[in-house]
Scaffold this active site. Structure first.
Site, PDB file in Angstrom:
ATOM      1  N   HIS A 135       0.835  -1.200   0.000  1.00  0.00           N
ATOM      2  CA  HIS A 135       0.000   0.000   0.000  1.00  0.00           C
ATOM      3  C   HIS A 135       0.880   1.264   0.000  1.00  0.00           C
ATOM      4  O   HIS A 135       0.669   2.183  -0.798  1.00  0.00           O
ATOM      5  CB  HIS A 135      -0.904  -0.033   1.245  1.00  0.00           C
ATOM      6  CG  HIS A 135      -1.687   1.221   1.489  1.00  0.00           C
ATOM      7  ND1 HIS A 135      -3.019   1.324   1.156  1.00  0.00           N
ATOM      8  CD2 HIS A 135      -1.339   2.408   2.015  1.00  0.00           C
ATOM      9  CE1 HIS A 135      -3.452   2.533   1.482  1.00  0.00           C
ATOM     10  NE2 HIS A 135      -2.452   3.216   1.997  1.00  0.00           N
ATOM     11  N   GLU A 136       1.880   1.280   0.855  1.00  0.00           N
ATOM     12  CA  GLU A 136       2.742   2.467   0.945  1.00  0.00           C
ATOM     13  C   GLU A 136       3.571   2.646  -0.337  1.00  0.00           C
ATOM     14  O   GLU A 136       3.738   3.765  -0.817  1.00  0.00           O
ATOM     15  CB  GLU A 136       3.672   2.357   2.158  1.00  0.00           C
ATOM     16  CG  GLU A 136       2.941   2.339   3.494  1.00  0.00           C
ATOM     17  CD  GLU A 136       2.021   3.536   3.691  1.00  0.00           C
ATOM     18  OE1 GLU A 136       2.357   4.634   3.201  1.00  0.00           O
ATOM     19  OE2 GLU A 136       0.955   3.372   4.297  1.00  0.00           O
ATOM     20  N   HIS A 144       1.497   4.334  -2.987  1.00  0.00           N
ATOM     21  CA  HIS A 144       1.374   5.796  -2.888  1.00  0.00           C
ATOM     22  C   HIS A 144       2.536   6.464  -3.634  1.00  0.00           C
ATOM     23  O   HIS A 144       2.363   7.489  -4.295  1.00  0.00           O
ATOM     24  CB  HIS A 144       1.430   6.254  -1.426  1.00  0.00           C
ATOM     25  CG  HIS A 144       0.105   6.230  -0.720  1.00  0.00           C
ATOM     26  ND1 HIS A 144      -1.019   6.863  -1.214  1.00  0.00           N
ATOM     27  CD2 HIS A 144      -0.276   5.678   0.454  1.00  0.00           C
ATOM     28  CE1 HIS A 144      -2.023   6.677  -0.362  1.00  0.00           C
ATOM     29  NE2 HIS A 144      -1.607   5.955   0.651  1.00  0.00           N
ATOM     30  N   GLU A 188      -6.263   6.805  -1.419  1.00  0.00           N
ATOM     31  CA  GLU A 188      -6.236   5.668  -0.494  1.00  0.00           C
ATOM     32  C   GLU A 188      -6.747   4.405  -1.185  1.00  0.00           C
ATOM     33  O   GLU A 188      -6.154   3.335  -1.080  1.00  0.00           O
ATOM     34  CB  GLU A 188      -7.089   5.948   0.744  1.00  0.00           C
ATOM     35  CG  GLU A 188      -6.396   6.788   1.790  1.00  0.00           C
ATOM     36  CD  GLU A 188      -5.021   6.246   2.108  1.00  0.00           C
ATOM     37  OE1 GLU A 188      -4.924   5.120   2.614  1.00  0.00           O
ATOM     38  OE2 GLU A 188      -4.034   6.938   1.826  1.00  0.00           O
TER      39      GLU A 188
END
Ligand SMILES: [Zn+2]
Length: 264
Positions: free
Chosen positions: A136-137, A140, A199
């Site tokens: 997920h990070e 980004h 997100e």
């Protein structure tokens, strides 16, 4: 003078023209996963330079672990995820460090500099849980969400400057009221939805990354459930823009079958 509301349209129009010019002349970038053309406010080099700078700052003031089982675990997961980022992470100089800190936190800066706090490891639970967070990070960063946000903020600030200039002759109380309303409108109507979209995108792309790396994306559901049990309030970057955990898990469930197809 009292109560007199003088609104001059010209300054606002000027700033709107500047905003439009900025909008149409902005650099675009093609999202390697979706093919979408996206407007950004920073070049890749600028973004990476900022990423490296923040990374060094964070590490300088943190207790960085150089060895041990936690470091081995985190490095193993990152090594598996890196090739899974494909074109998105091609030009990145990936690097990861584990910081001894009880905060439930992890982040990836532009250019691929990752920091994982030991506090998130118990919540991550296992390798697949950790791959959920780190994927997920990483998403980004590869999806260039920072550069996108900068572009949006720039347009927003330009329009707000115009509004302020147009109201220069208004009495301060009403001016403050209008600016407050405009600011809140932009925040809740434009900027927050954008960050919620980011997100969701980080969740979805993160699932692809973990699947390609050989982790079952189904594990992300259990991870987010553990996060929800944590109280979900303080700490992680990804709680800051708060899609509710329920919504997030529903979205993940919809996307898991698609992501699973990319498992080796
Ligand atoms: Zn996030």
């Amino acid at each position: 003078m009292k109560g007199k509301k003088k609104f001059a349209i010209l300054p606002l129009l000027m700033f709107l023209a500047i905003a439009a010019w900025k909008y149409f002349s902005a650099d675009t970038w093609t999202n390697p996963e979706t093919g979408e053309e996206i407007k950004i406010g920073l070049s890749e080099d600028q973004e990476e330079a900022l990423g490296v700078q923040s990374y060094r700052e964070v590490l300088a003031e943190s207790q960085v672990l150089t060895r041990g089982p936690e470091v081995d675990l985190v490095r193993r997961v990152v090594q598996r995820l890196i090739p899974a980022t494909g074109d998105g992470g091609d030009d990145f100089e990936w690097e990861v460090n584990v910081v001894q800190n009880d905060q439930v936190n992890a982040f990836c800066l532009p250019g691929g500099k990752i920091v994982v706090y030991t506090g998130i490891l118990p919540v991550a639970g296992d390798e697949a849980g950790l791959a959920t967070v780190i994927g997920h990070e990483m998403a980004h960063a590869t999806m260039r969400h920072g550069a996108q946000r900068l572009f949006q903020n720039d347009i927003y600030n330009t329009v707000m400057q115009g509004a302020q200039a147009s109201m220069a002759d208004m009495d301060p109380a009403s001016r403050e009221k209008v600016i407050g309303l405009l600011g809140a409108g932009a925040k809740f109507g434009v900027l927050l939805p954008f960050s919620r979209d980011h997100e969701t995108e980080a969740d979805q792309i993160g699932l692809l990354y973990m699947a390609r790396a050989g982790y079952d994306p189904e594990a992300s559901v259990a991870f987010w459930q553990r996060m929800a049990e944590q109280g979900g309030g303080q700490g992680p970057e990804f709680a800051s823009t708060h899609p509710s955990h329920g919504t997030r898990i529903d979205n993940l469930r919809k996307f898991i079958p698609e992501a699973r197809k990319q498992m080796p």
